[in-house]
Scaffold this active site. Structure first.
Site, PDB file in Angstrom:
ATOM      1  N   ASP A 102       0.813  -1.216   0.000  1.00  0.00           N
ATOM      2  CA  ASP A 102       0.000   0.000   0.000  1.00  0.00           C
ATOM      3  C   ASP A 102       0.849   1.271   0.000  1.00  0.00           C
ATOM      4  O   ASP A 102       2.074   1.222   0.153  1.00  0.00           O
ATOM      5  CB  ASP A 102      -0.966  -0.014   1.195  1.00  0.00           C
ATOM      6  CG  ASP A 102      -0.296  -0.439   2.507  1.00  0.00           C
ATOM      7  OD1 ASP A 102       0.944  -0.410   2.576  1.00  0.00           O
ATOM      8  OD2 ASP A 102      -1.022  -0.808   3.439  1.00  0.00           O
ATOM      9  N   ASN A 148      -7.395  -2.990  14.319  1.00  0.00           N
ATOM     10  CA  ASN A 148      -8.797  -3.242  13.945  1.00  0.00           C
ATOM     11  C   ASN A 148      -8.927  -4.446  13.000  1.00  0.00           C
ATOM     12  O   ASN A 148      -9.988  -4.672  12.432  1.00  0.00           O
ATOM     13  CB  ASN A 148      -9.421  -1.992  13.317  1.00  0.00           C
ATOM     14  CG  ASN A 148      -8.767  -1.606  11.981  1.00  0.00           C
ATOM     15  OD1 ASN A 148      -7.880  -2.297  11.496  1.00  0.00           O
ATOM     16  ND2 ASN A 148      -9.205  -0.499  11.406  1.00  0.00           N
ATOM     17  N   HIS A 207      -7.211  -4.920  10.154  1.00  0.00           N
ATOM     18  CA  HIS A 207      -6.954  -4.711   8.718  1.00  0.00           C
ATOM     19  C   HIS A 207      -5.676  -5.421   8.281  1.00  0.00           C
ATOM     20  O   HIS A 207      -4.774  -5.652   9.081  1.00  0.00           O
ATOM     21  CB  HIS A 207      -6.951  -3.212   8.356  1.00  0.00           C
ATOM     22  CG  HIS A 207      -5.765  -2.425   8.806  1.00  0.00           C
ATOM     23  ND1 HIS A 207      -5.818  -1.061   9.038  1.00  0.00           N
ATOM     24  CD2 HIS A 207      -4.483  -2.777   9.056  1.00  0.00           C
ATOM     25  CE1 HIS A 207      -4.627  -0.638   9.395  1.00  0.00           C
ATOM     26  NE2 HIS A 207      -3.797  -1.646   9.423  1.00  0.00           N
ATOM     27  N   GLU A 237      -9.533  -2.010   5.313  1.00  0.00           N
ATOM     28  CA  GLU A 237     -10.186  -1.745   6.589  1.00  0.00           C
ATOM     29  C   GLU A 237     -11.425  -2.630   6.759  1.00  0.00           C
ATOM     30  O   GLU A 237     -11.919  -3.193   5.767  1.00  0.00           O
ATOM     31  CB  GLU A 237     -10.585  -0.268   6.643  1.00  0.00           C
ATOM     32  CG  GLU A 237      -9.413   0.708   6.548  1.00  0.00           C
ATOM     33  CD  GLU A 237      -8.619   0.850   7.852  1.00  0.00           C
ATOM     34  OE1 GLU A 237      -8.493  -0.140   8.607  1.00  0.00           O
ATOM     35  OE2 GLU A 237      -8.107   1.953   8.108  1.00  0.00           O
TER      36      GLU A 237
HETATM   37  P1  PGA Z   1       2.162  -1.628  12.551  1.00  0.00           P
HETATM   38  O1  PGA Z   1       0.959  -1.647  11.532  1.00  0.00           O
HETATM   39  O2  PGA Z   1       3.171  -2.586  12.006  1.00  0.00           O
HETATM   40  O3  PGA Z   1       2.695  -0.222  12.541  1.00  0.00           O
HETATM   41  O4  PGA Z   1       1.617  -2.050  13.863  1.00  0.00           O
HETATM   42  C1  PGA Z   1       0.528  -2.865  11.041  1.00  0.00           C
HETATM   43  C2  PGA Z   1      -0.637  -2.654  10.117  1.00  0.00           C
HETATM   44  O5  PGA Z   1      -1.357  -1.665  10.285  1.00  0.00           O
HETATM   45  O6  PGA Z   1      -0.830  -3.485   9.231  1.00  0.00           O
END
Ligand code: PGA
Length: 243
Positions: free
Chosen positions: A67, A134, A136, A141
């Site tokens: 992404d 959450n 994702h 999302e």
């Molecule tokens: P993070 O994010 O590695 O900064 O915890 C993971 C994600 O949002 O996929």
């Protein structure tokens, strides 16, 4: 799903590094799906260390990132393109022509379409993932369809807050509200999925992903159907698992 619980992030990153390097050694032209965020930073440092010490070569490796923030160009220090150069690519012998990160600027819809076509022609040998608090994966999302492909997404407030805290010095207004993300179908097409999760903040999402119902409300639960999905998590992220 295979779940590997490690004592801590360091041990987990070492295990993940063995898997990534194993794939590169087995196929020097492998196609790697990569992720950003705080989760893979230690893994990437270990991959660079291995490259320097053992000479594992990435010169014919192709990469596709999950992404990118909408509205940031590649040179922006908060862009994921920049993140990948800083944390991984600059430390390897990778050919930057073989590196792909979705475009967050320009004709984003058209670029997303091209990204899907490139992914269809270059199947991912492995997709590395973190998981959002959450649930994702990528920036897919809660509510994202399981058959989604690369698309523009609206970020949820919890994601904006998590990323403000970790990467934008707490400045919530600086976090882009949209992003371009591979879809869940793109992720599911990878031959292997390696998901890392660390810390208590991920425990609930991890439990839902492993033990909960398969639901678009928790995008990572789609991985229950993946034929070769390995989770490497620390004890804190595993603390709500019942088995
Ligand atoms: P993070 O994010 O590695 O900064 O915890 C993971 C994600 O949002 O996929």
């Amino acid at each position: 799903m295979e779940v590997i619980i490690c004592k801590n992030k360091d041990e987990a990153s070492t295990k993940a590094c063995e898997i990534m390097v194993g794939i590169v050694k087995e196929n020097p032209k492998a196609v790697l799906g990569l992720a950003t965020g705080s989760t893979p930073v230690q893994l990437y440092a270990k991959m660079i260390e291995d490259h320097k010490e053992n000479g594992t070569s990435y010169k014919d490796i192709q990469t596709y990132n999950l992404d990118e923030y909408f509205g940031l160009d590649q040179s922006h220090p908060q862009s994921y393109h920049y993140f990948m150069c800083h944390h991984l690519f600059n430390g390897l012998d990778i050919n930057m022509d073989n590196v792909h990160v979705p475009k967050g600027k320009g004709n984003v819809e058209e670029e997303a379409q091209k990204y899907n076509e490139m992914l269809a022609q270059n199947p991912l040998d492995i997709q590395l993932l973190g998981i959002g608090s959450n649930g994702h994966i990528g920036f897919n999302e809660p509510g994202t369809a399981f058959d989604s492909v690369t698309h523009v997404v609206d970020l949820k407030q919890s994601t904006i807050e998590d990323n403000a805290r970790l990467f934008f010095d707490g400045k919530i207004d600086d976090v882009p509200r949209q992003a371009v993300s591979m879809g869940i179908a793109n992720i599911m097409q990878a031959k292997k999925v390696l998901l890392l999760a660390f810390g208590e903040g991920k425990a609930e999402a991890v439990k839902g992903m492993v033990e909960g119902p398969k639901t678009v409300d928790l995008p990572a639960s789609a991985l229950q159907d993946h034929p070769d999905c390995v989770l490497i998590i620390d004890e804190d992220a595993a603390k709500l698992l019942s088995k």
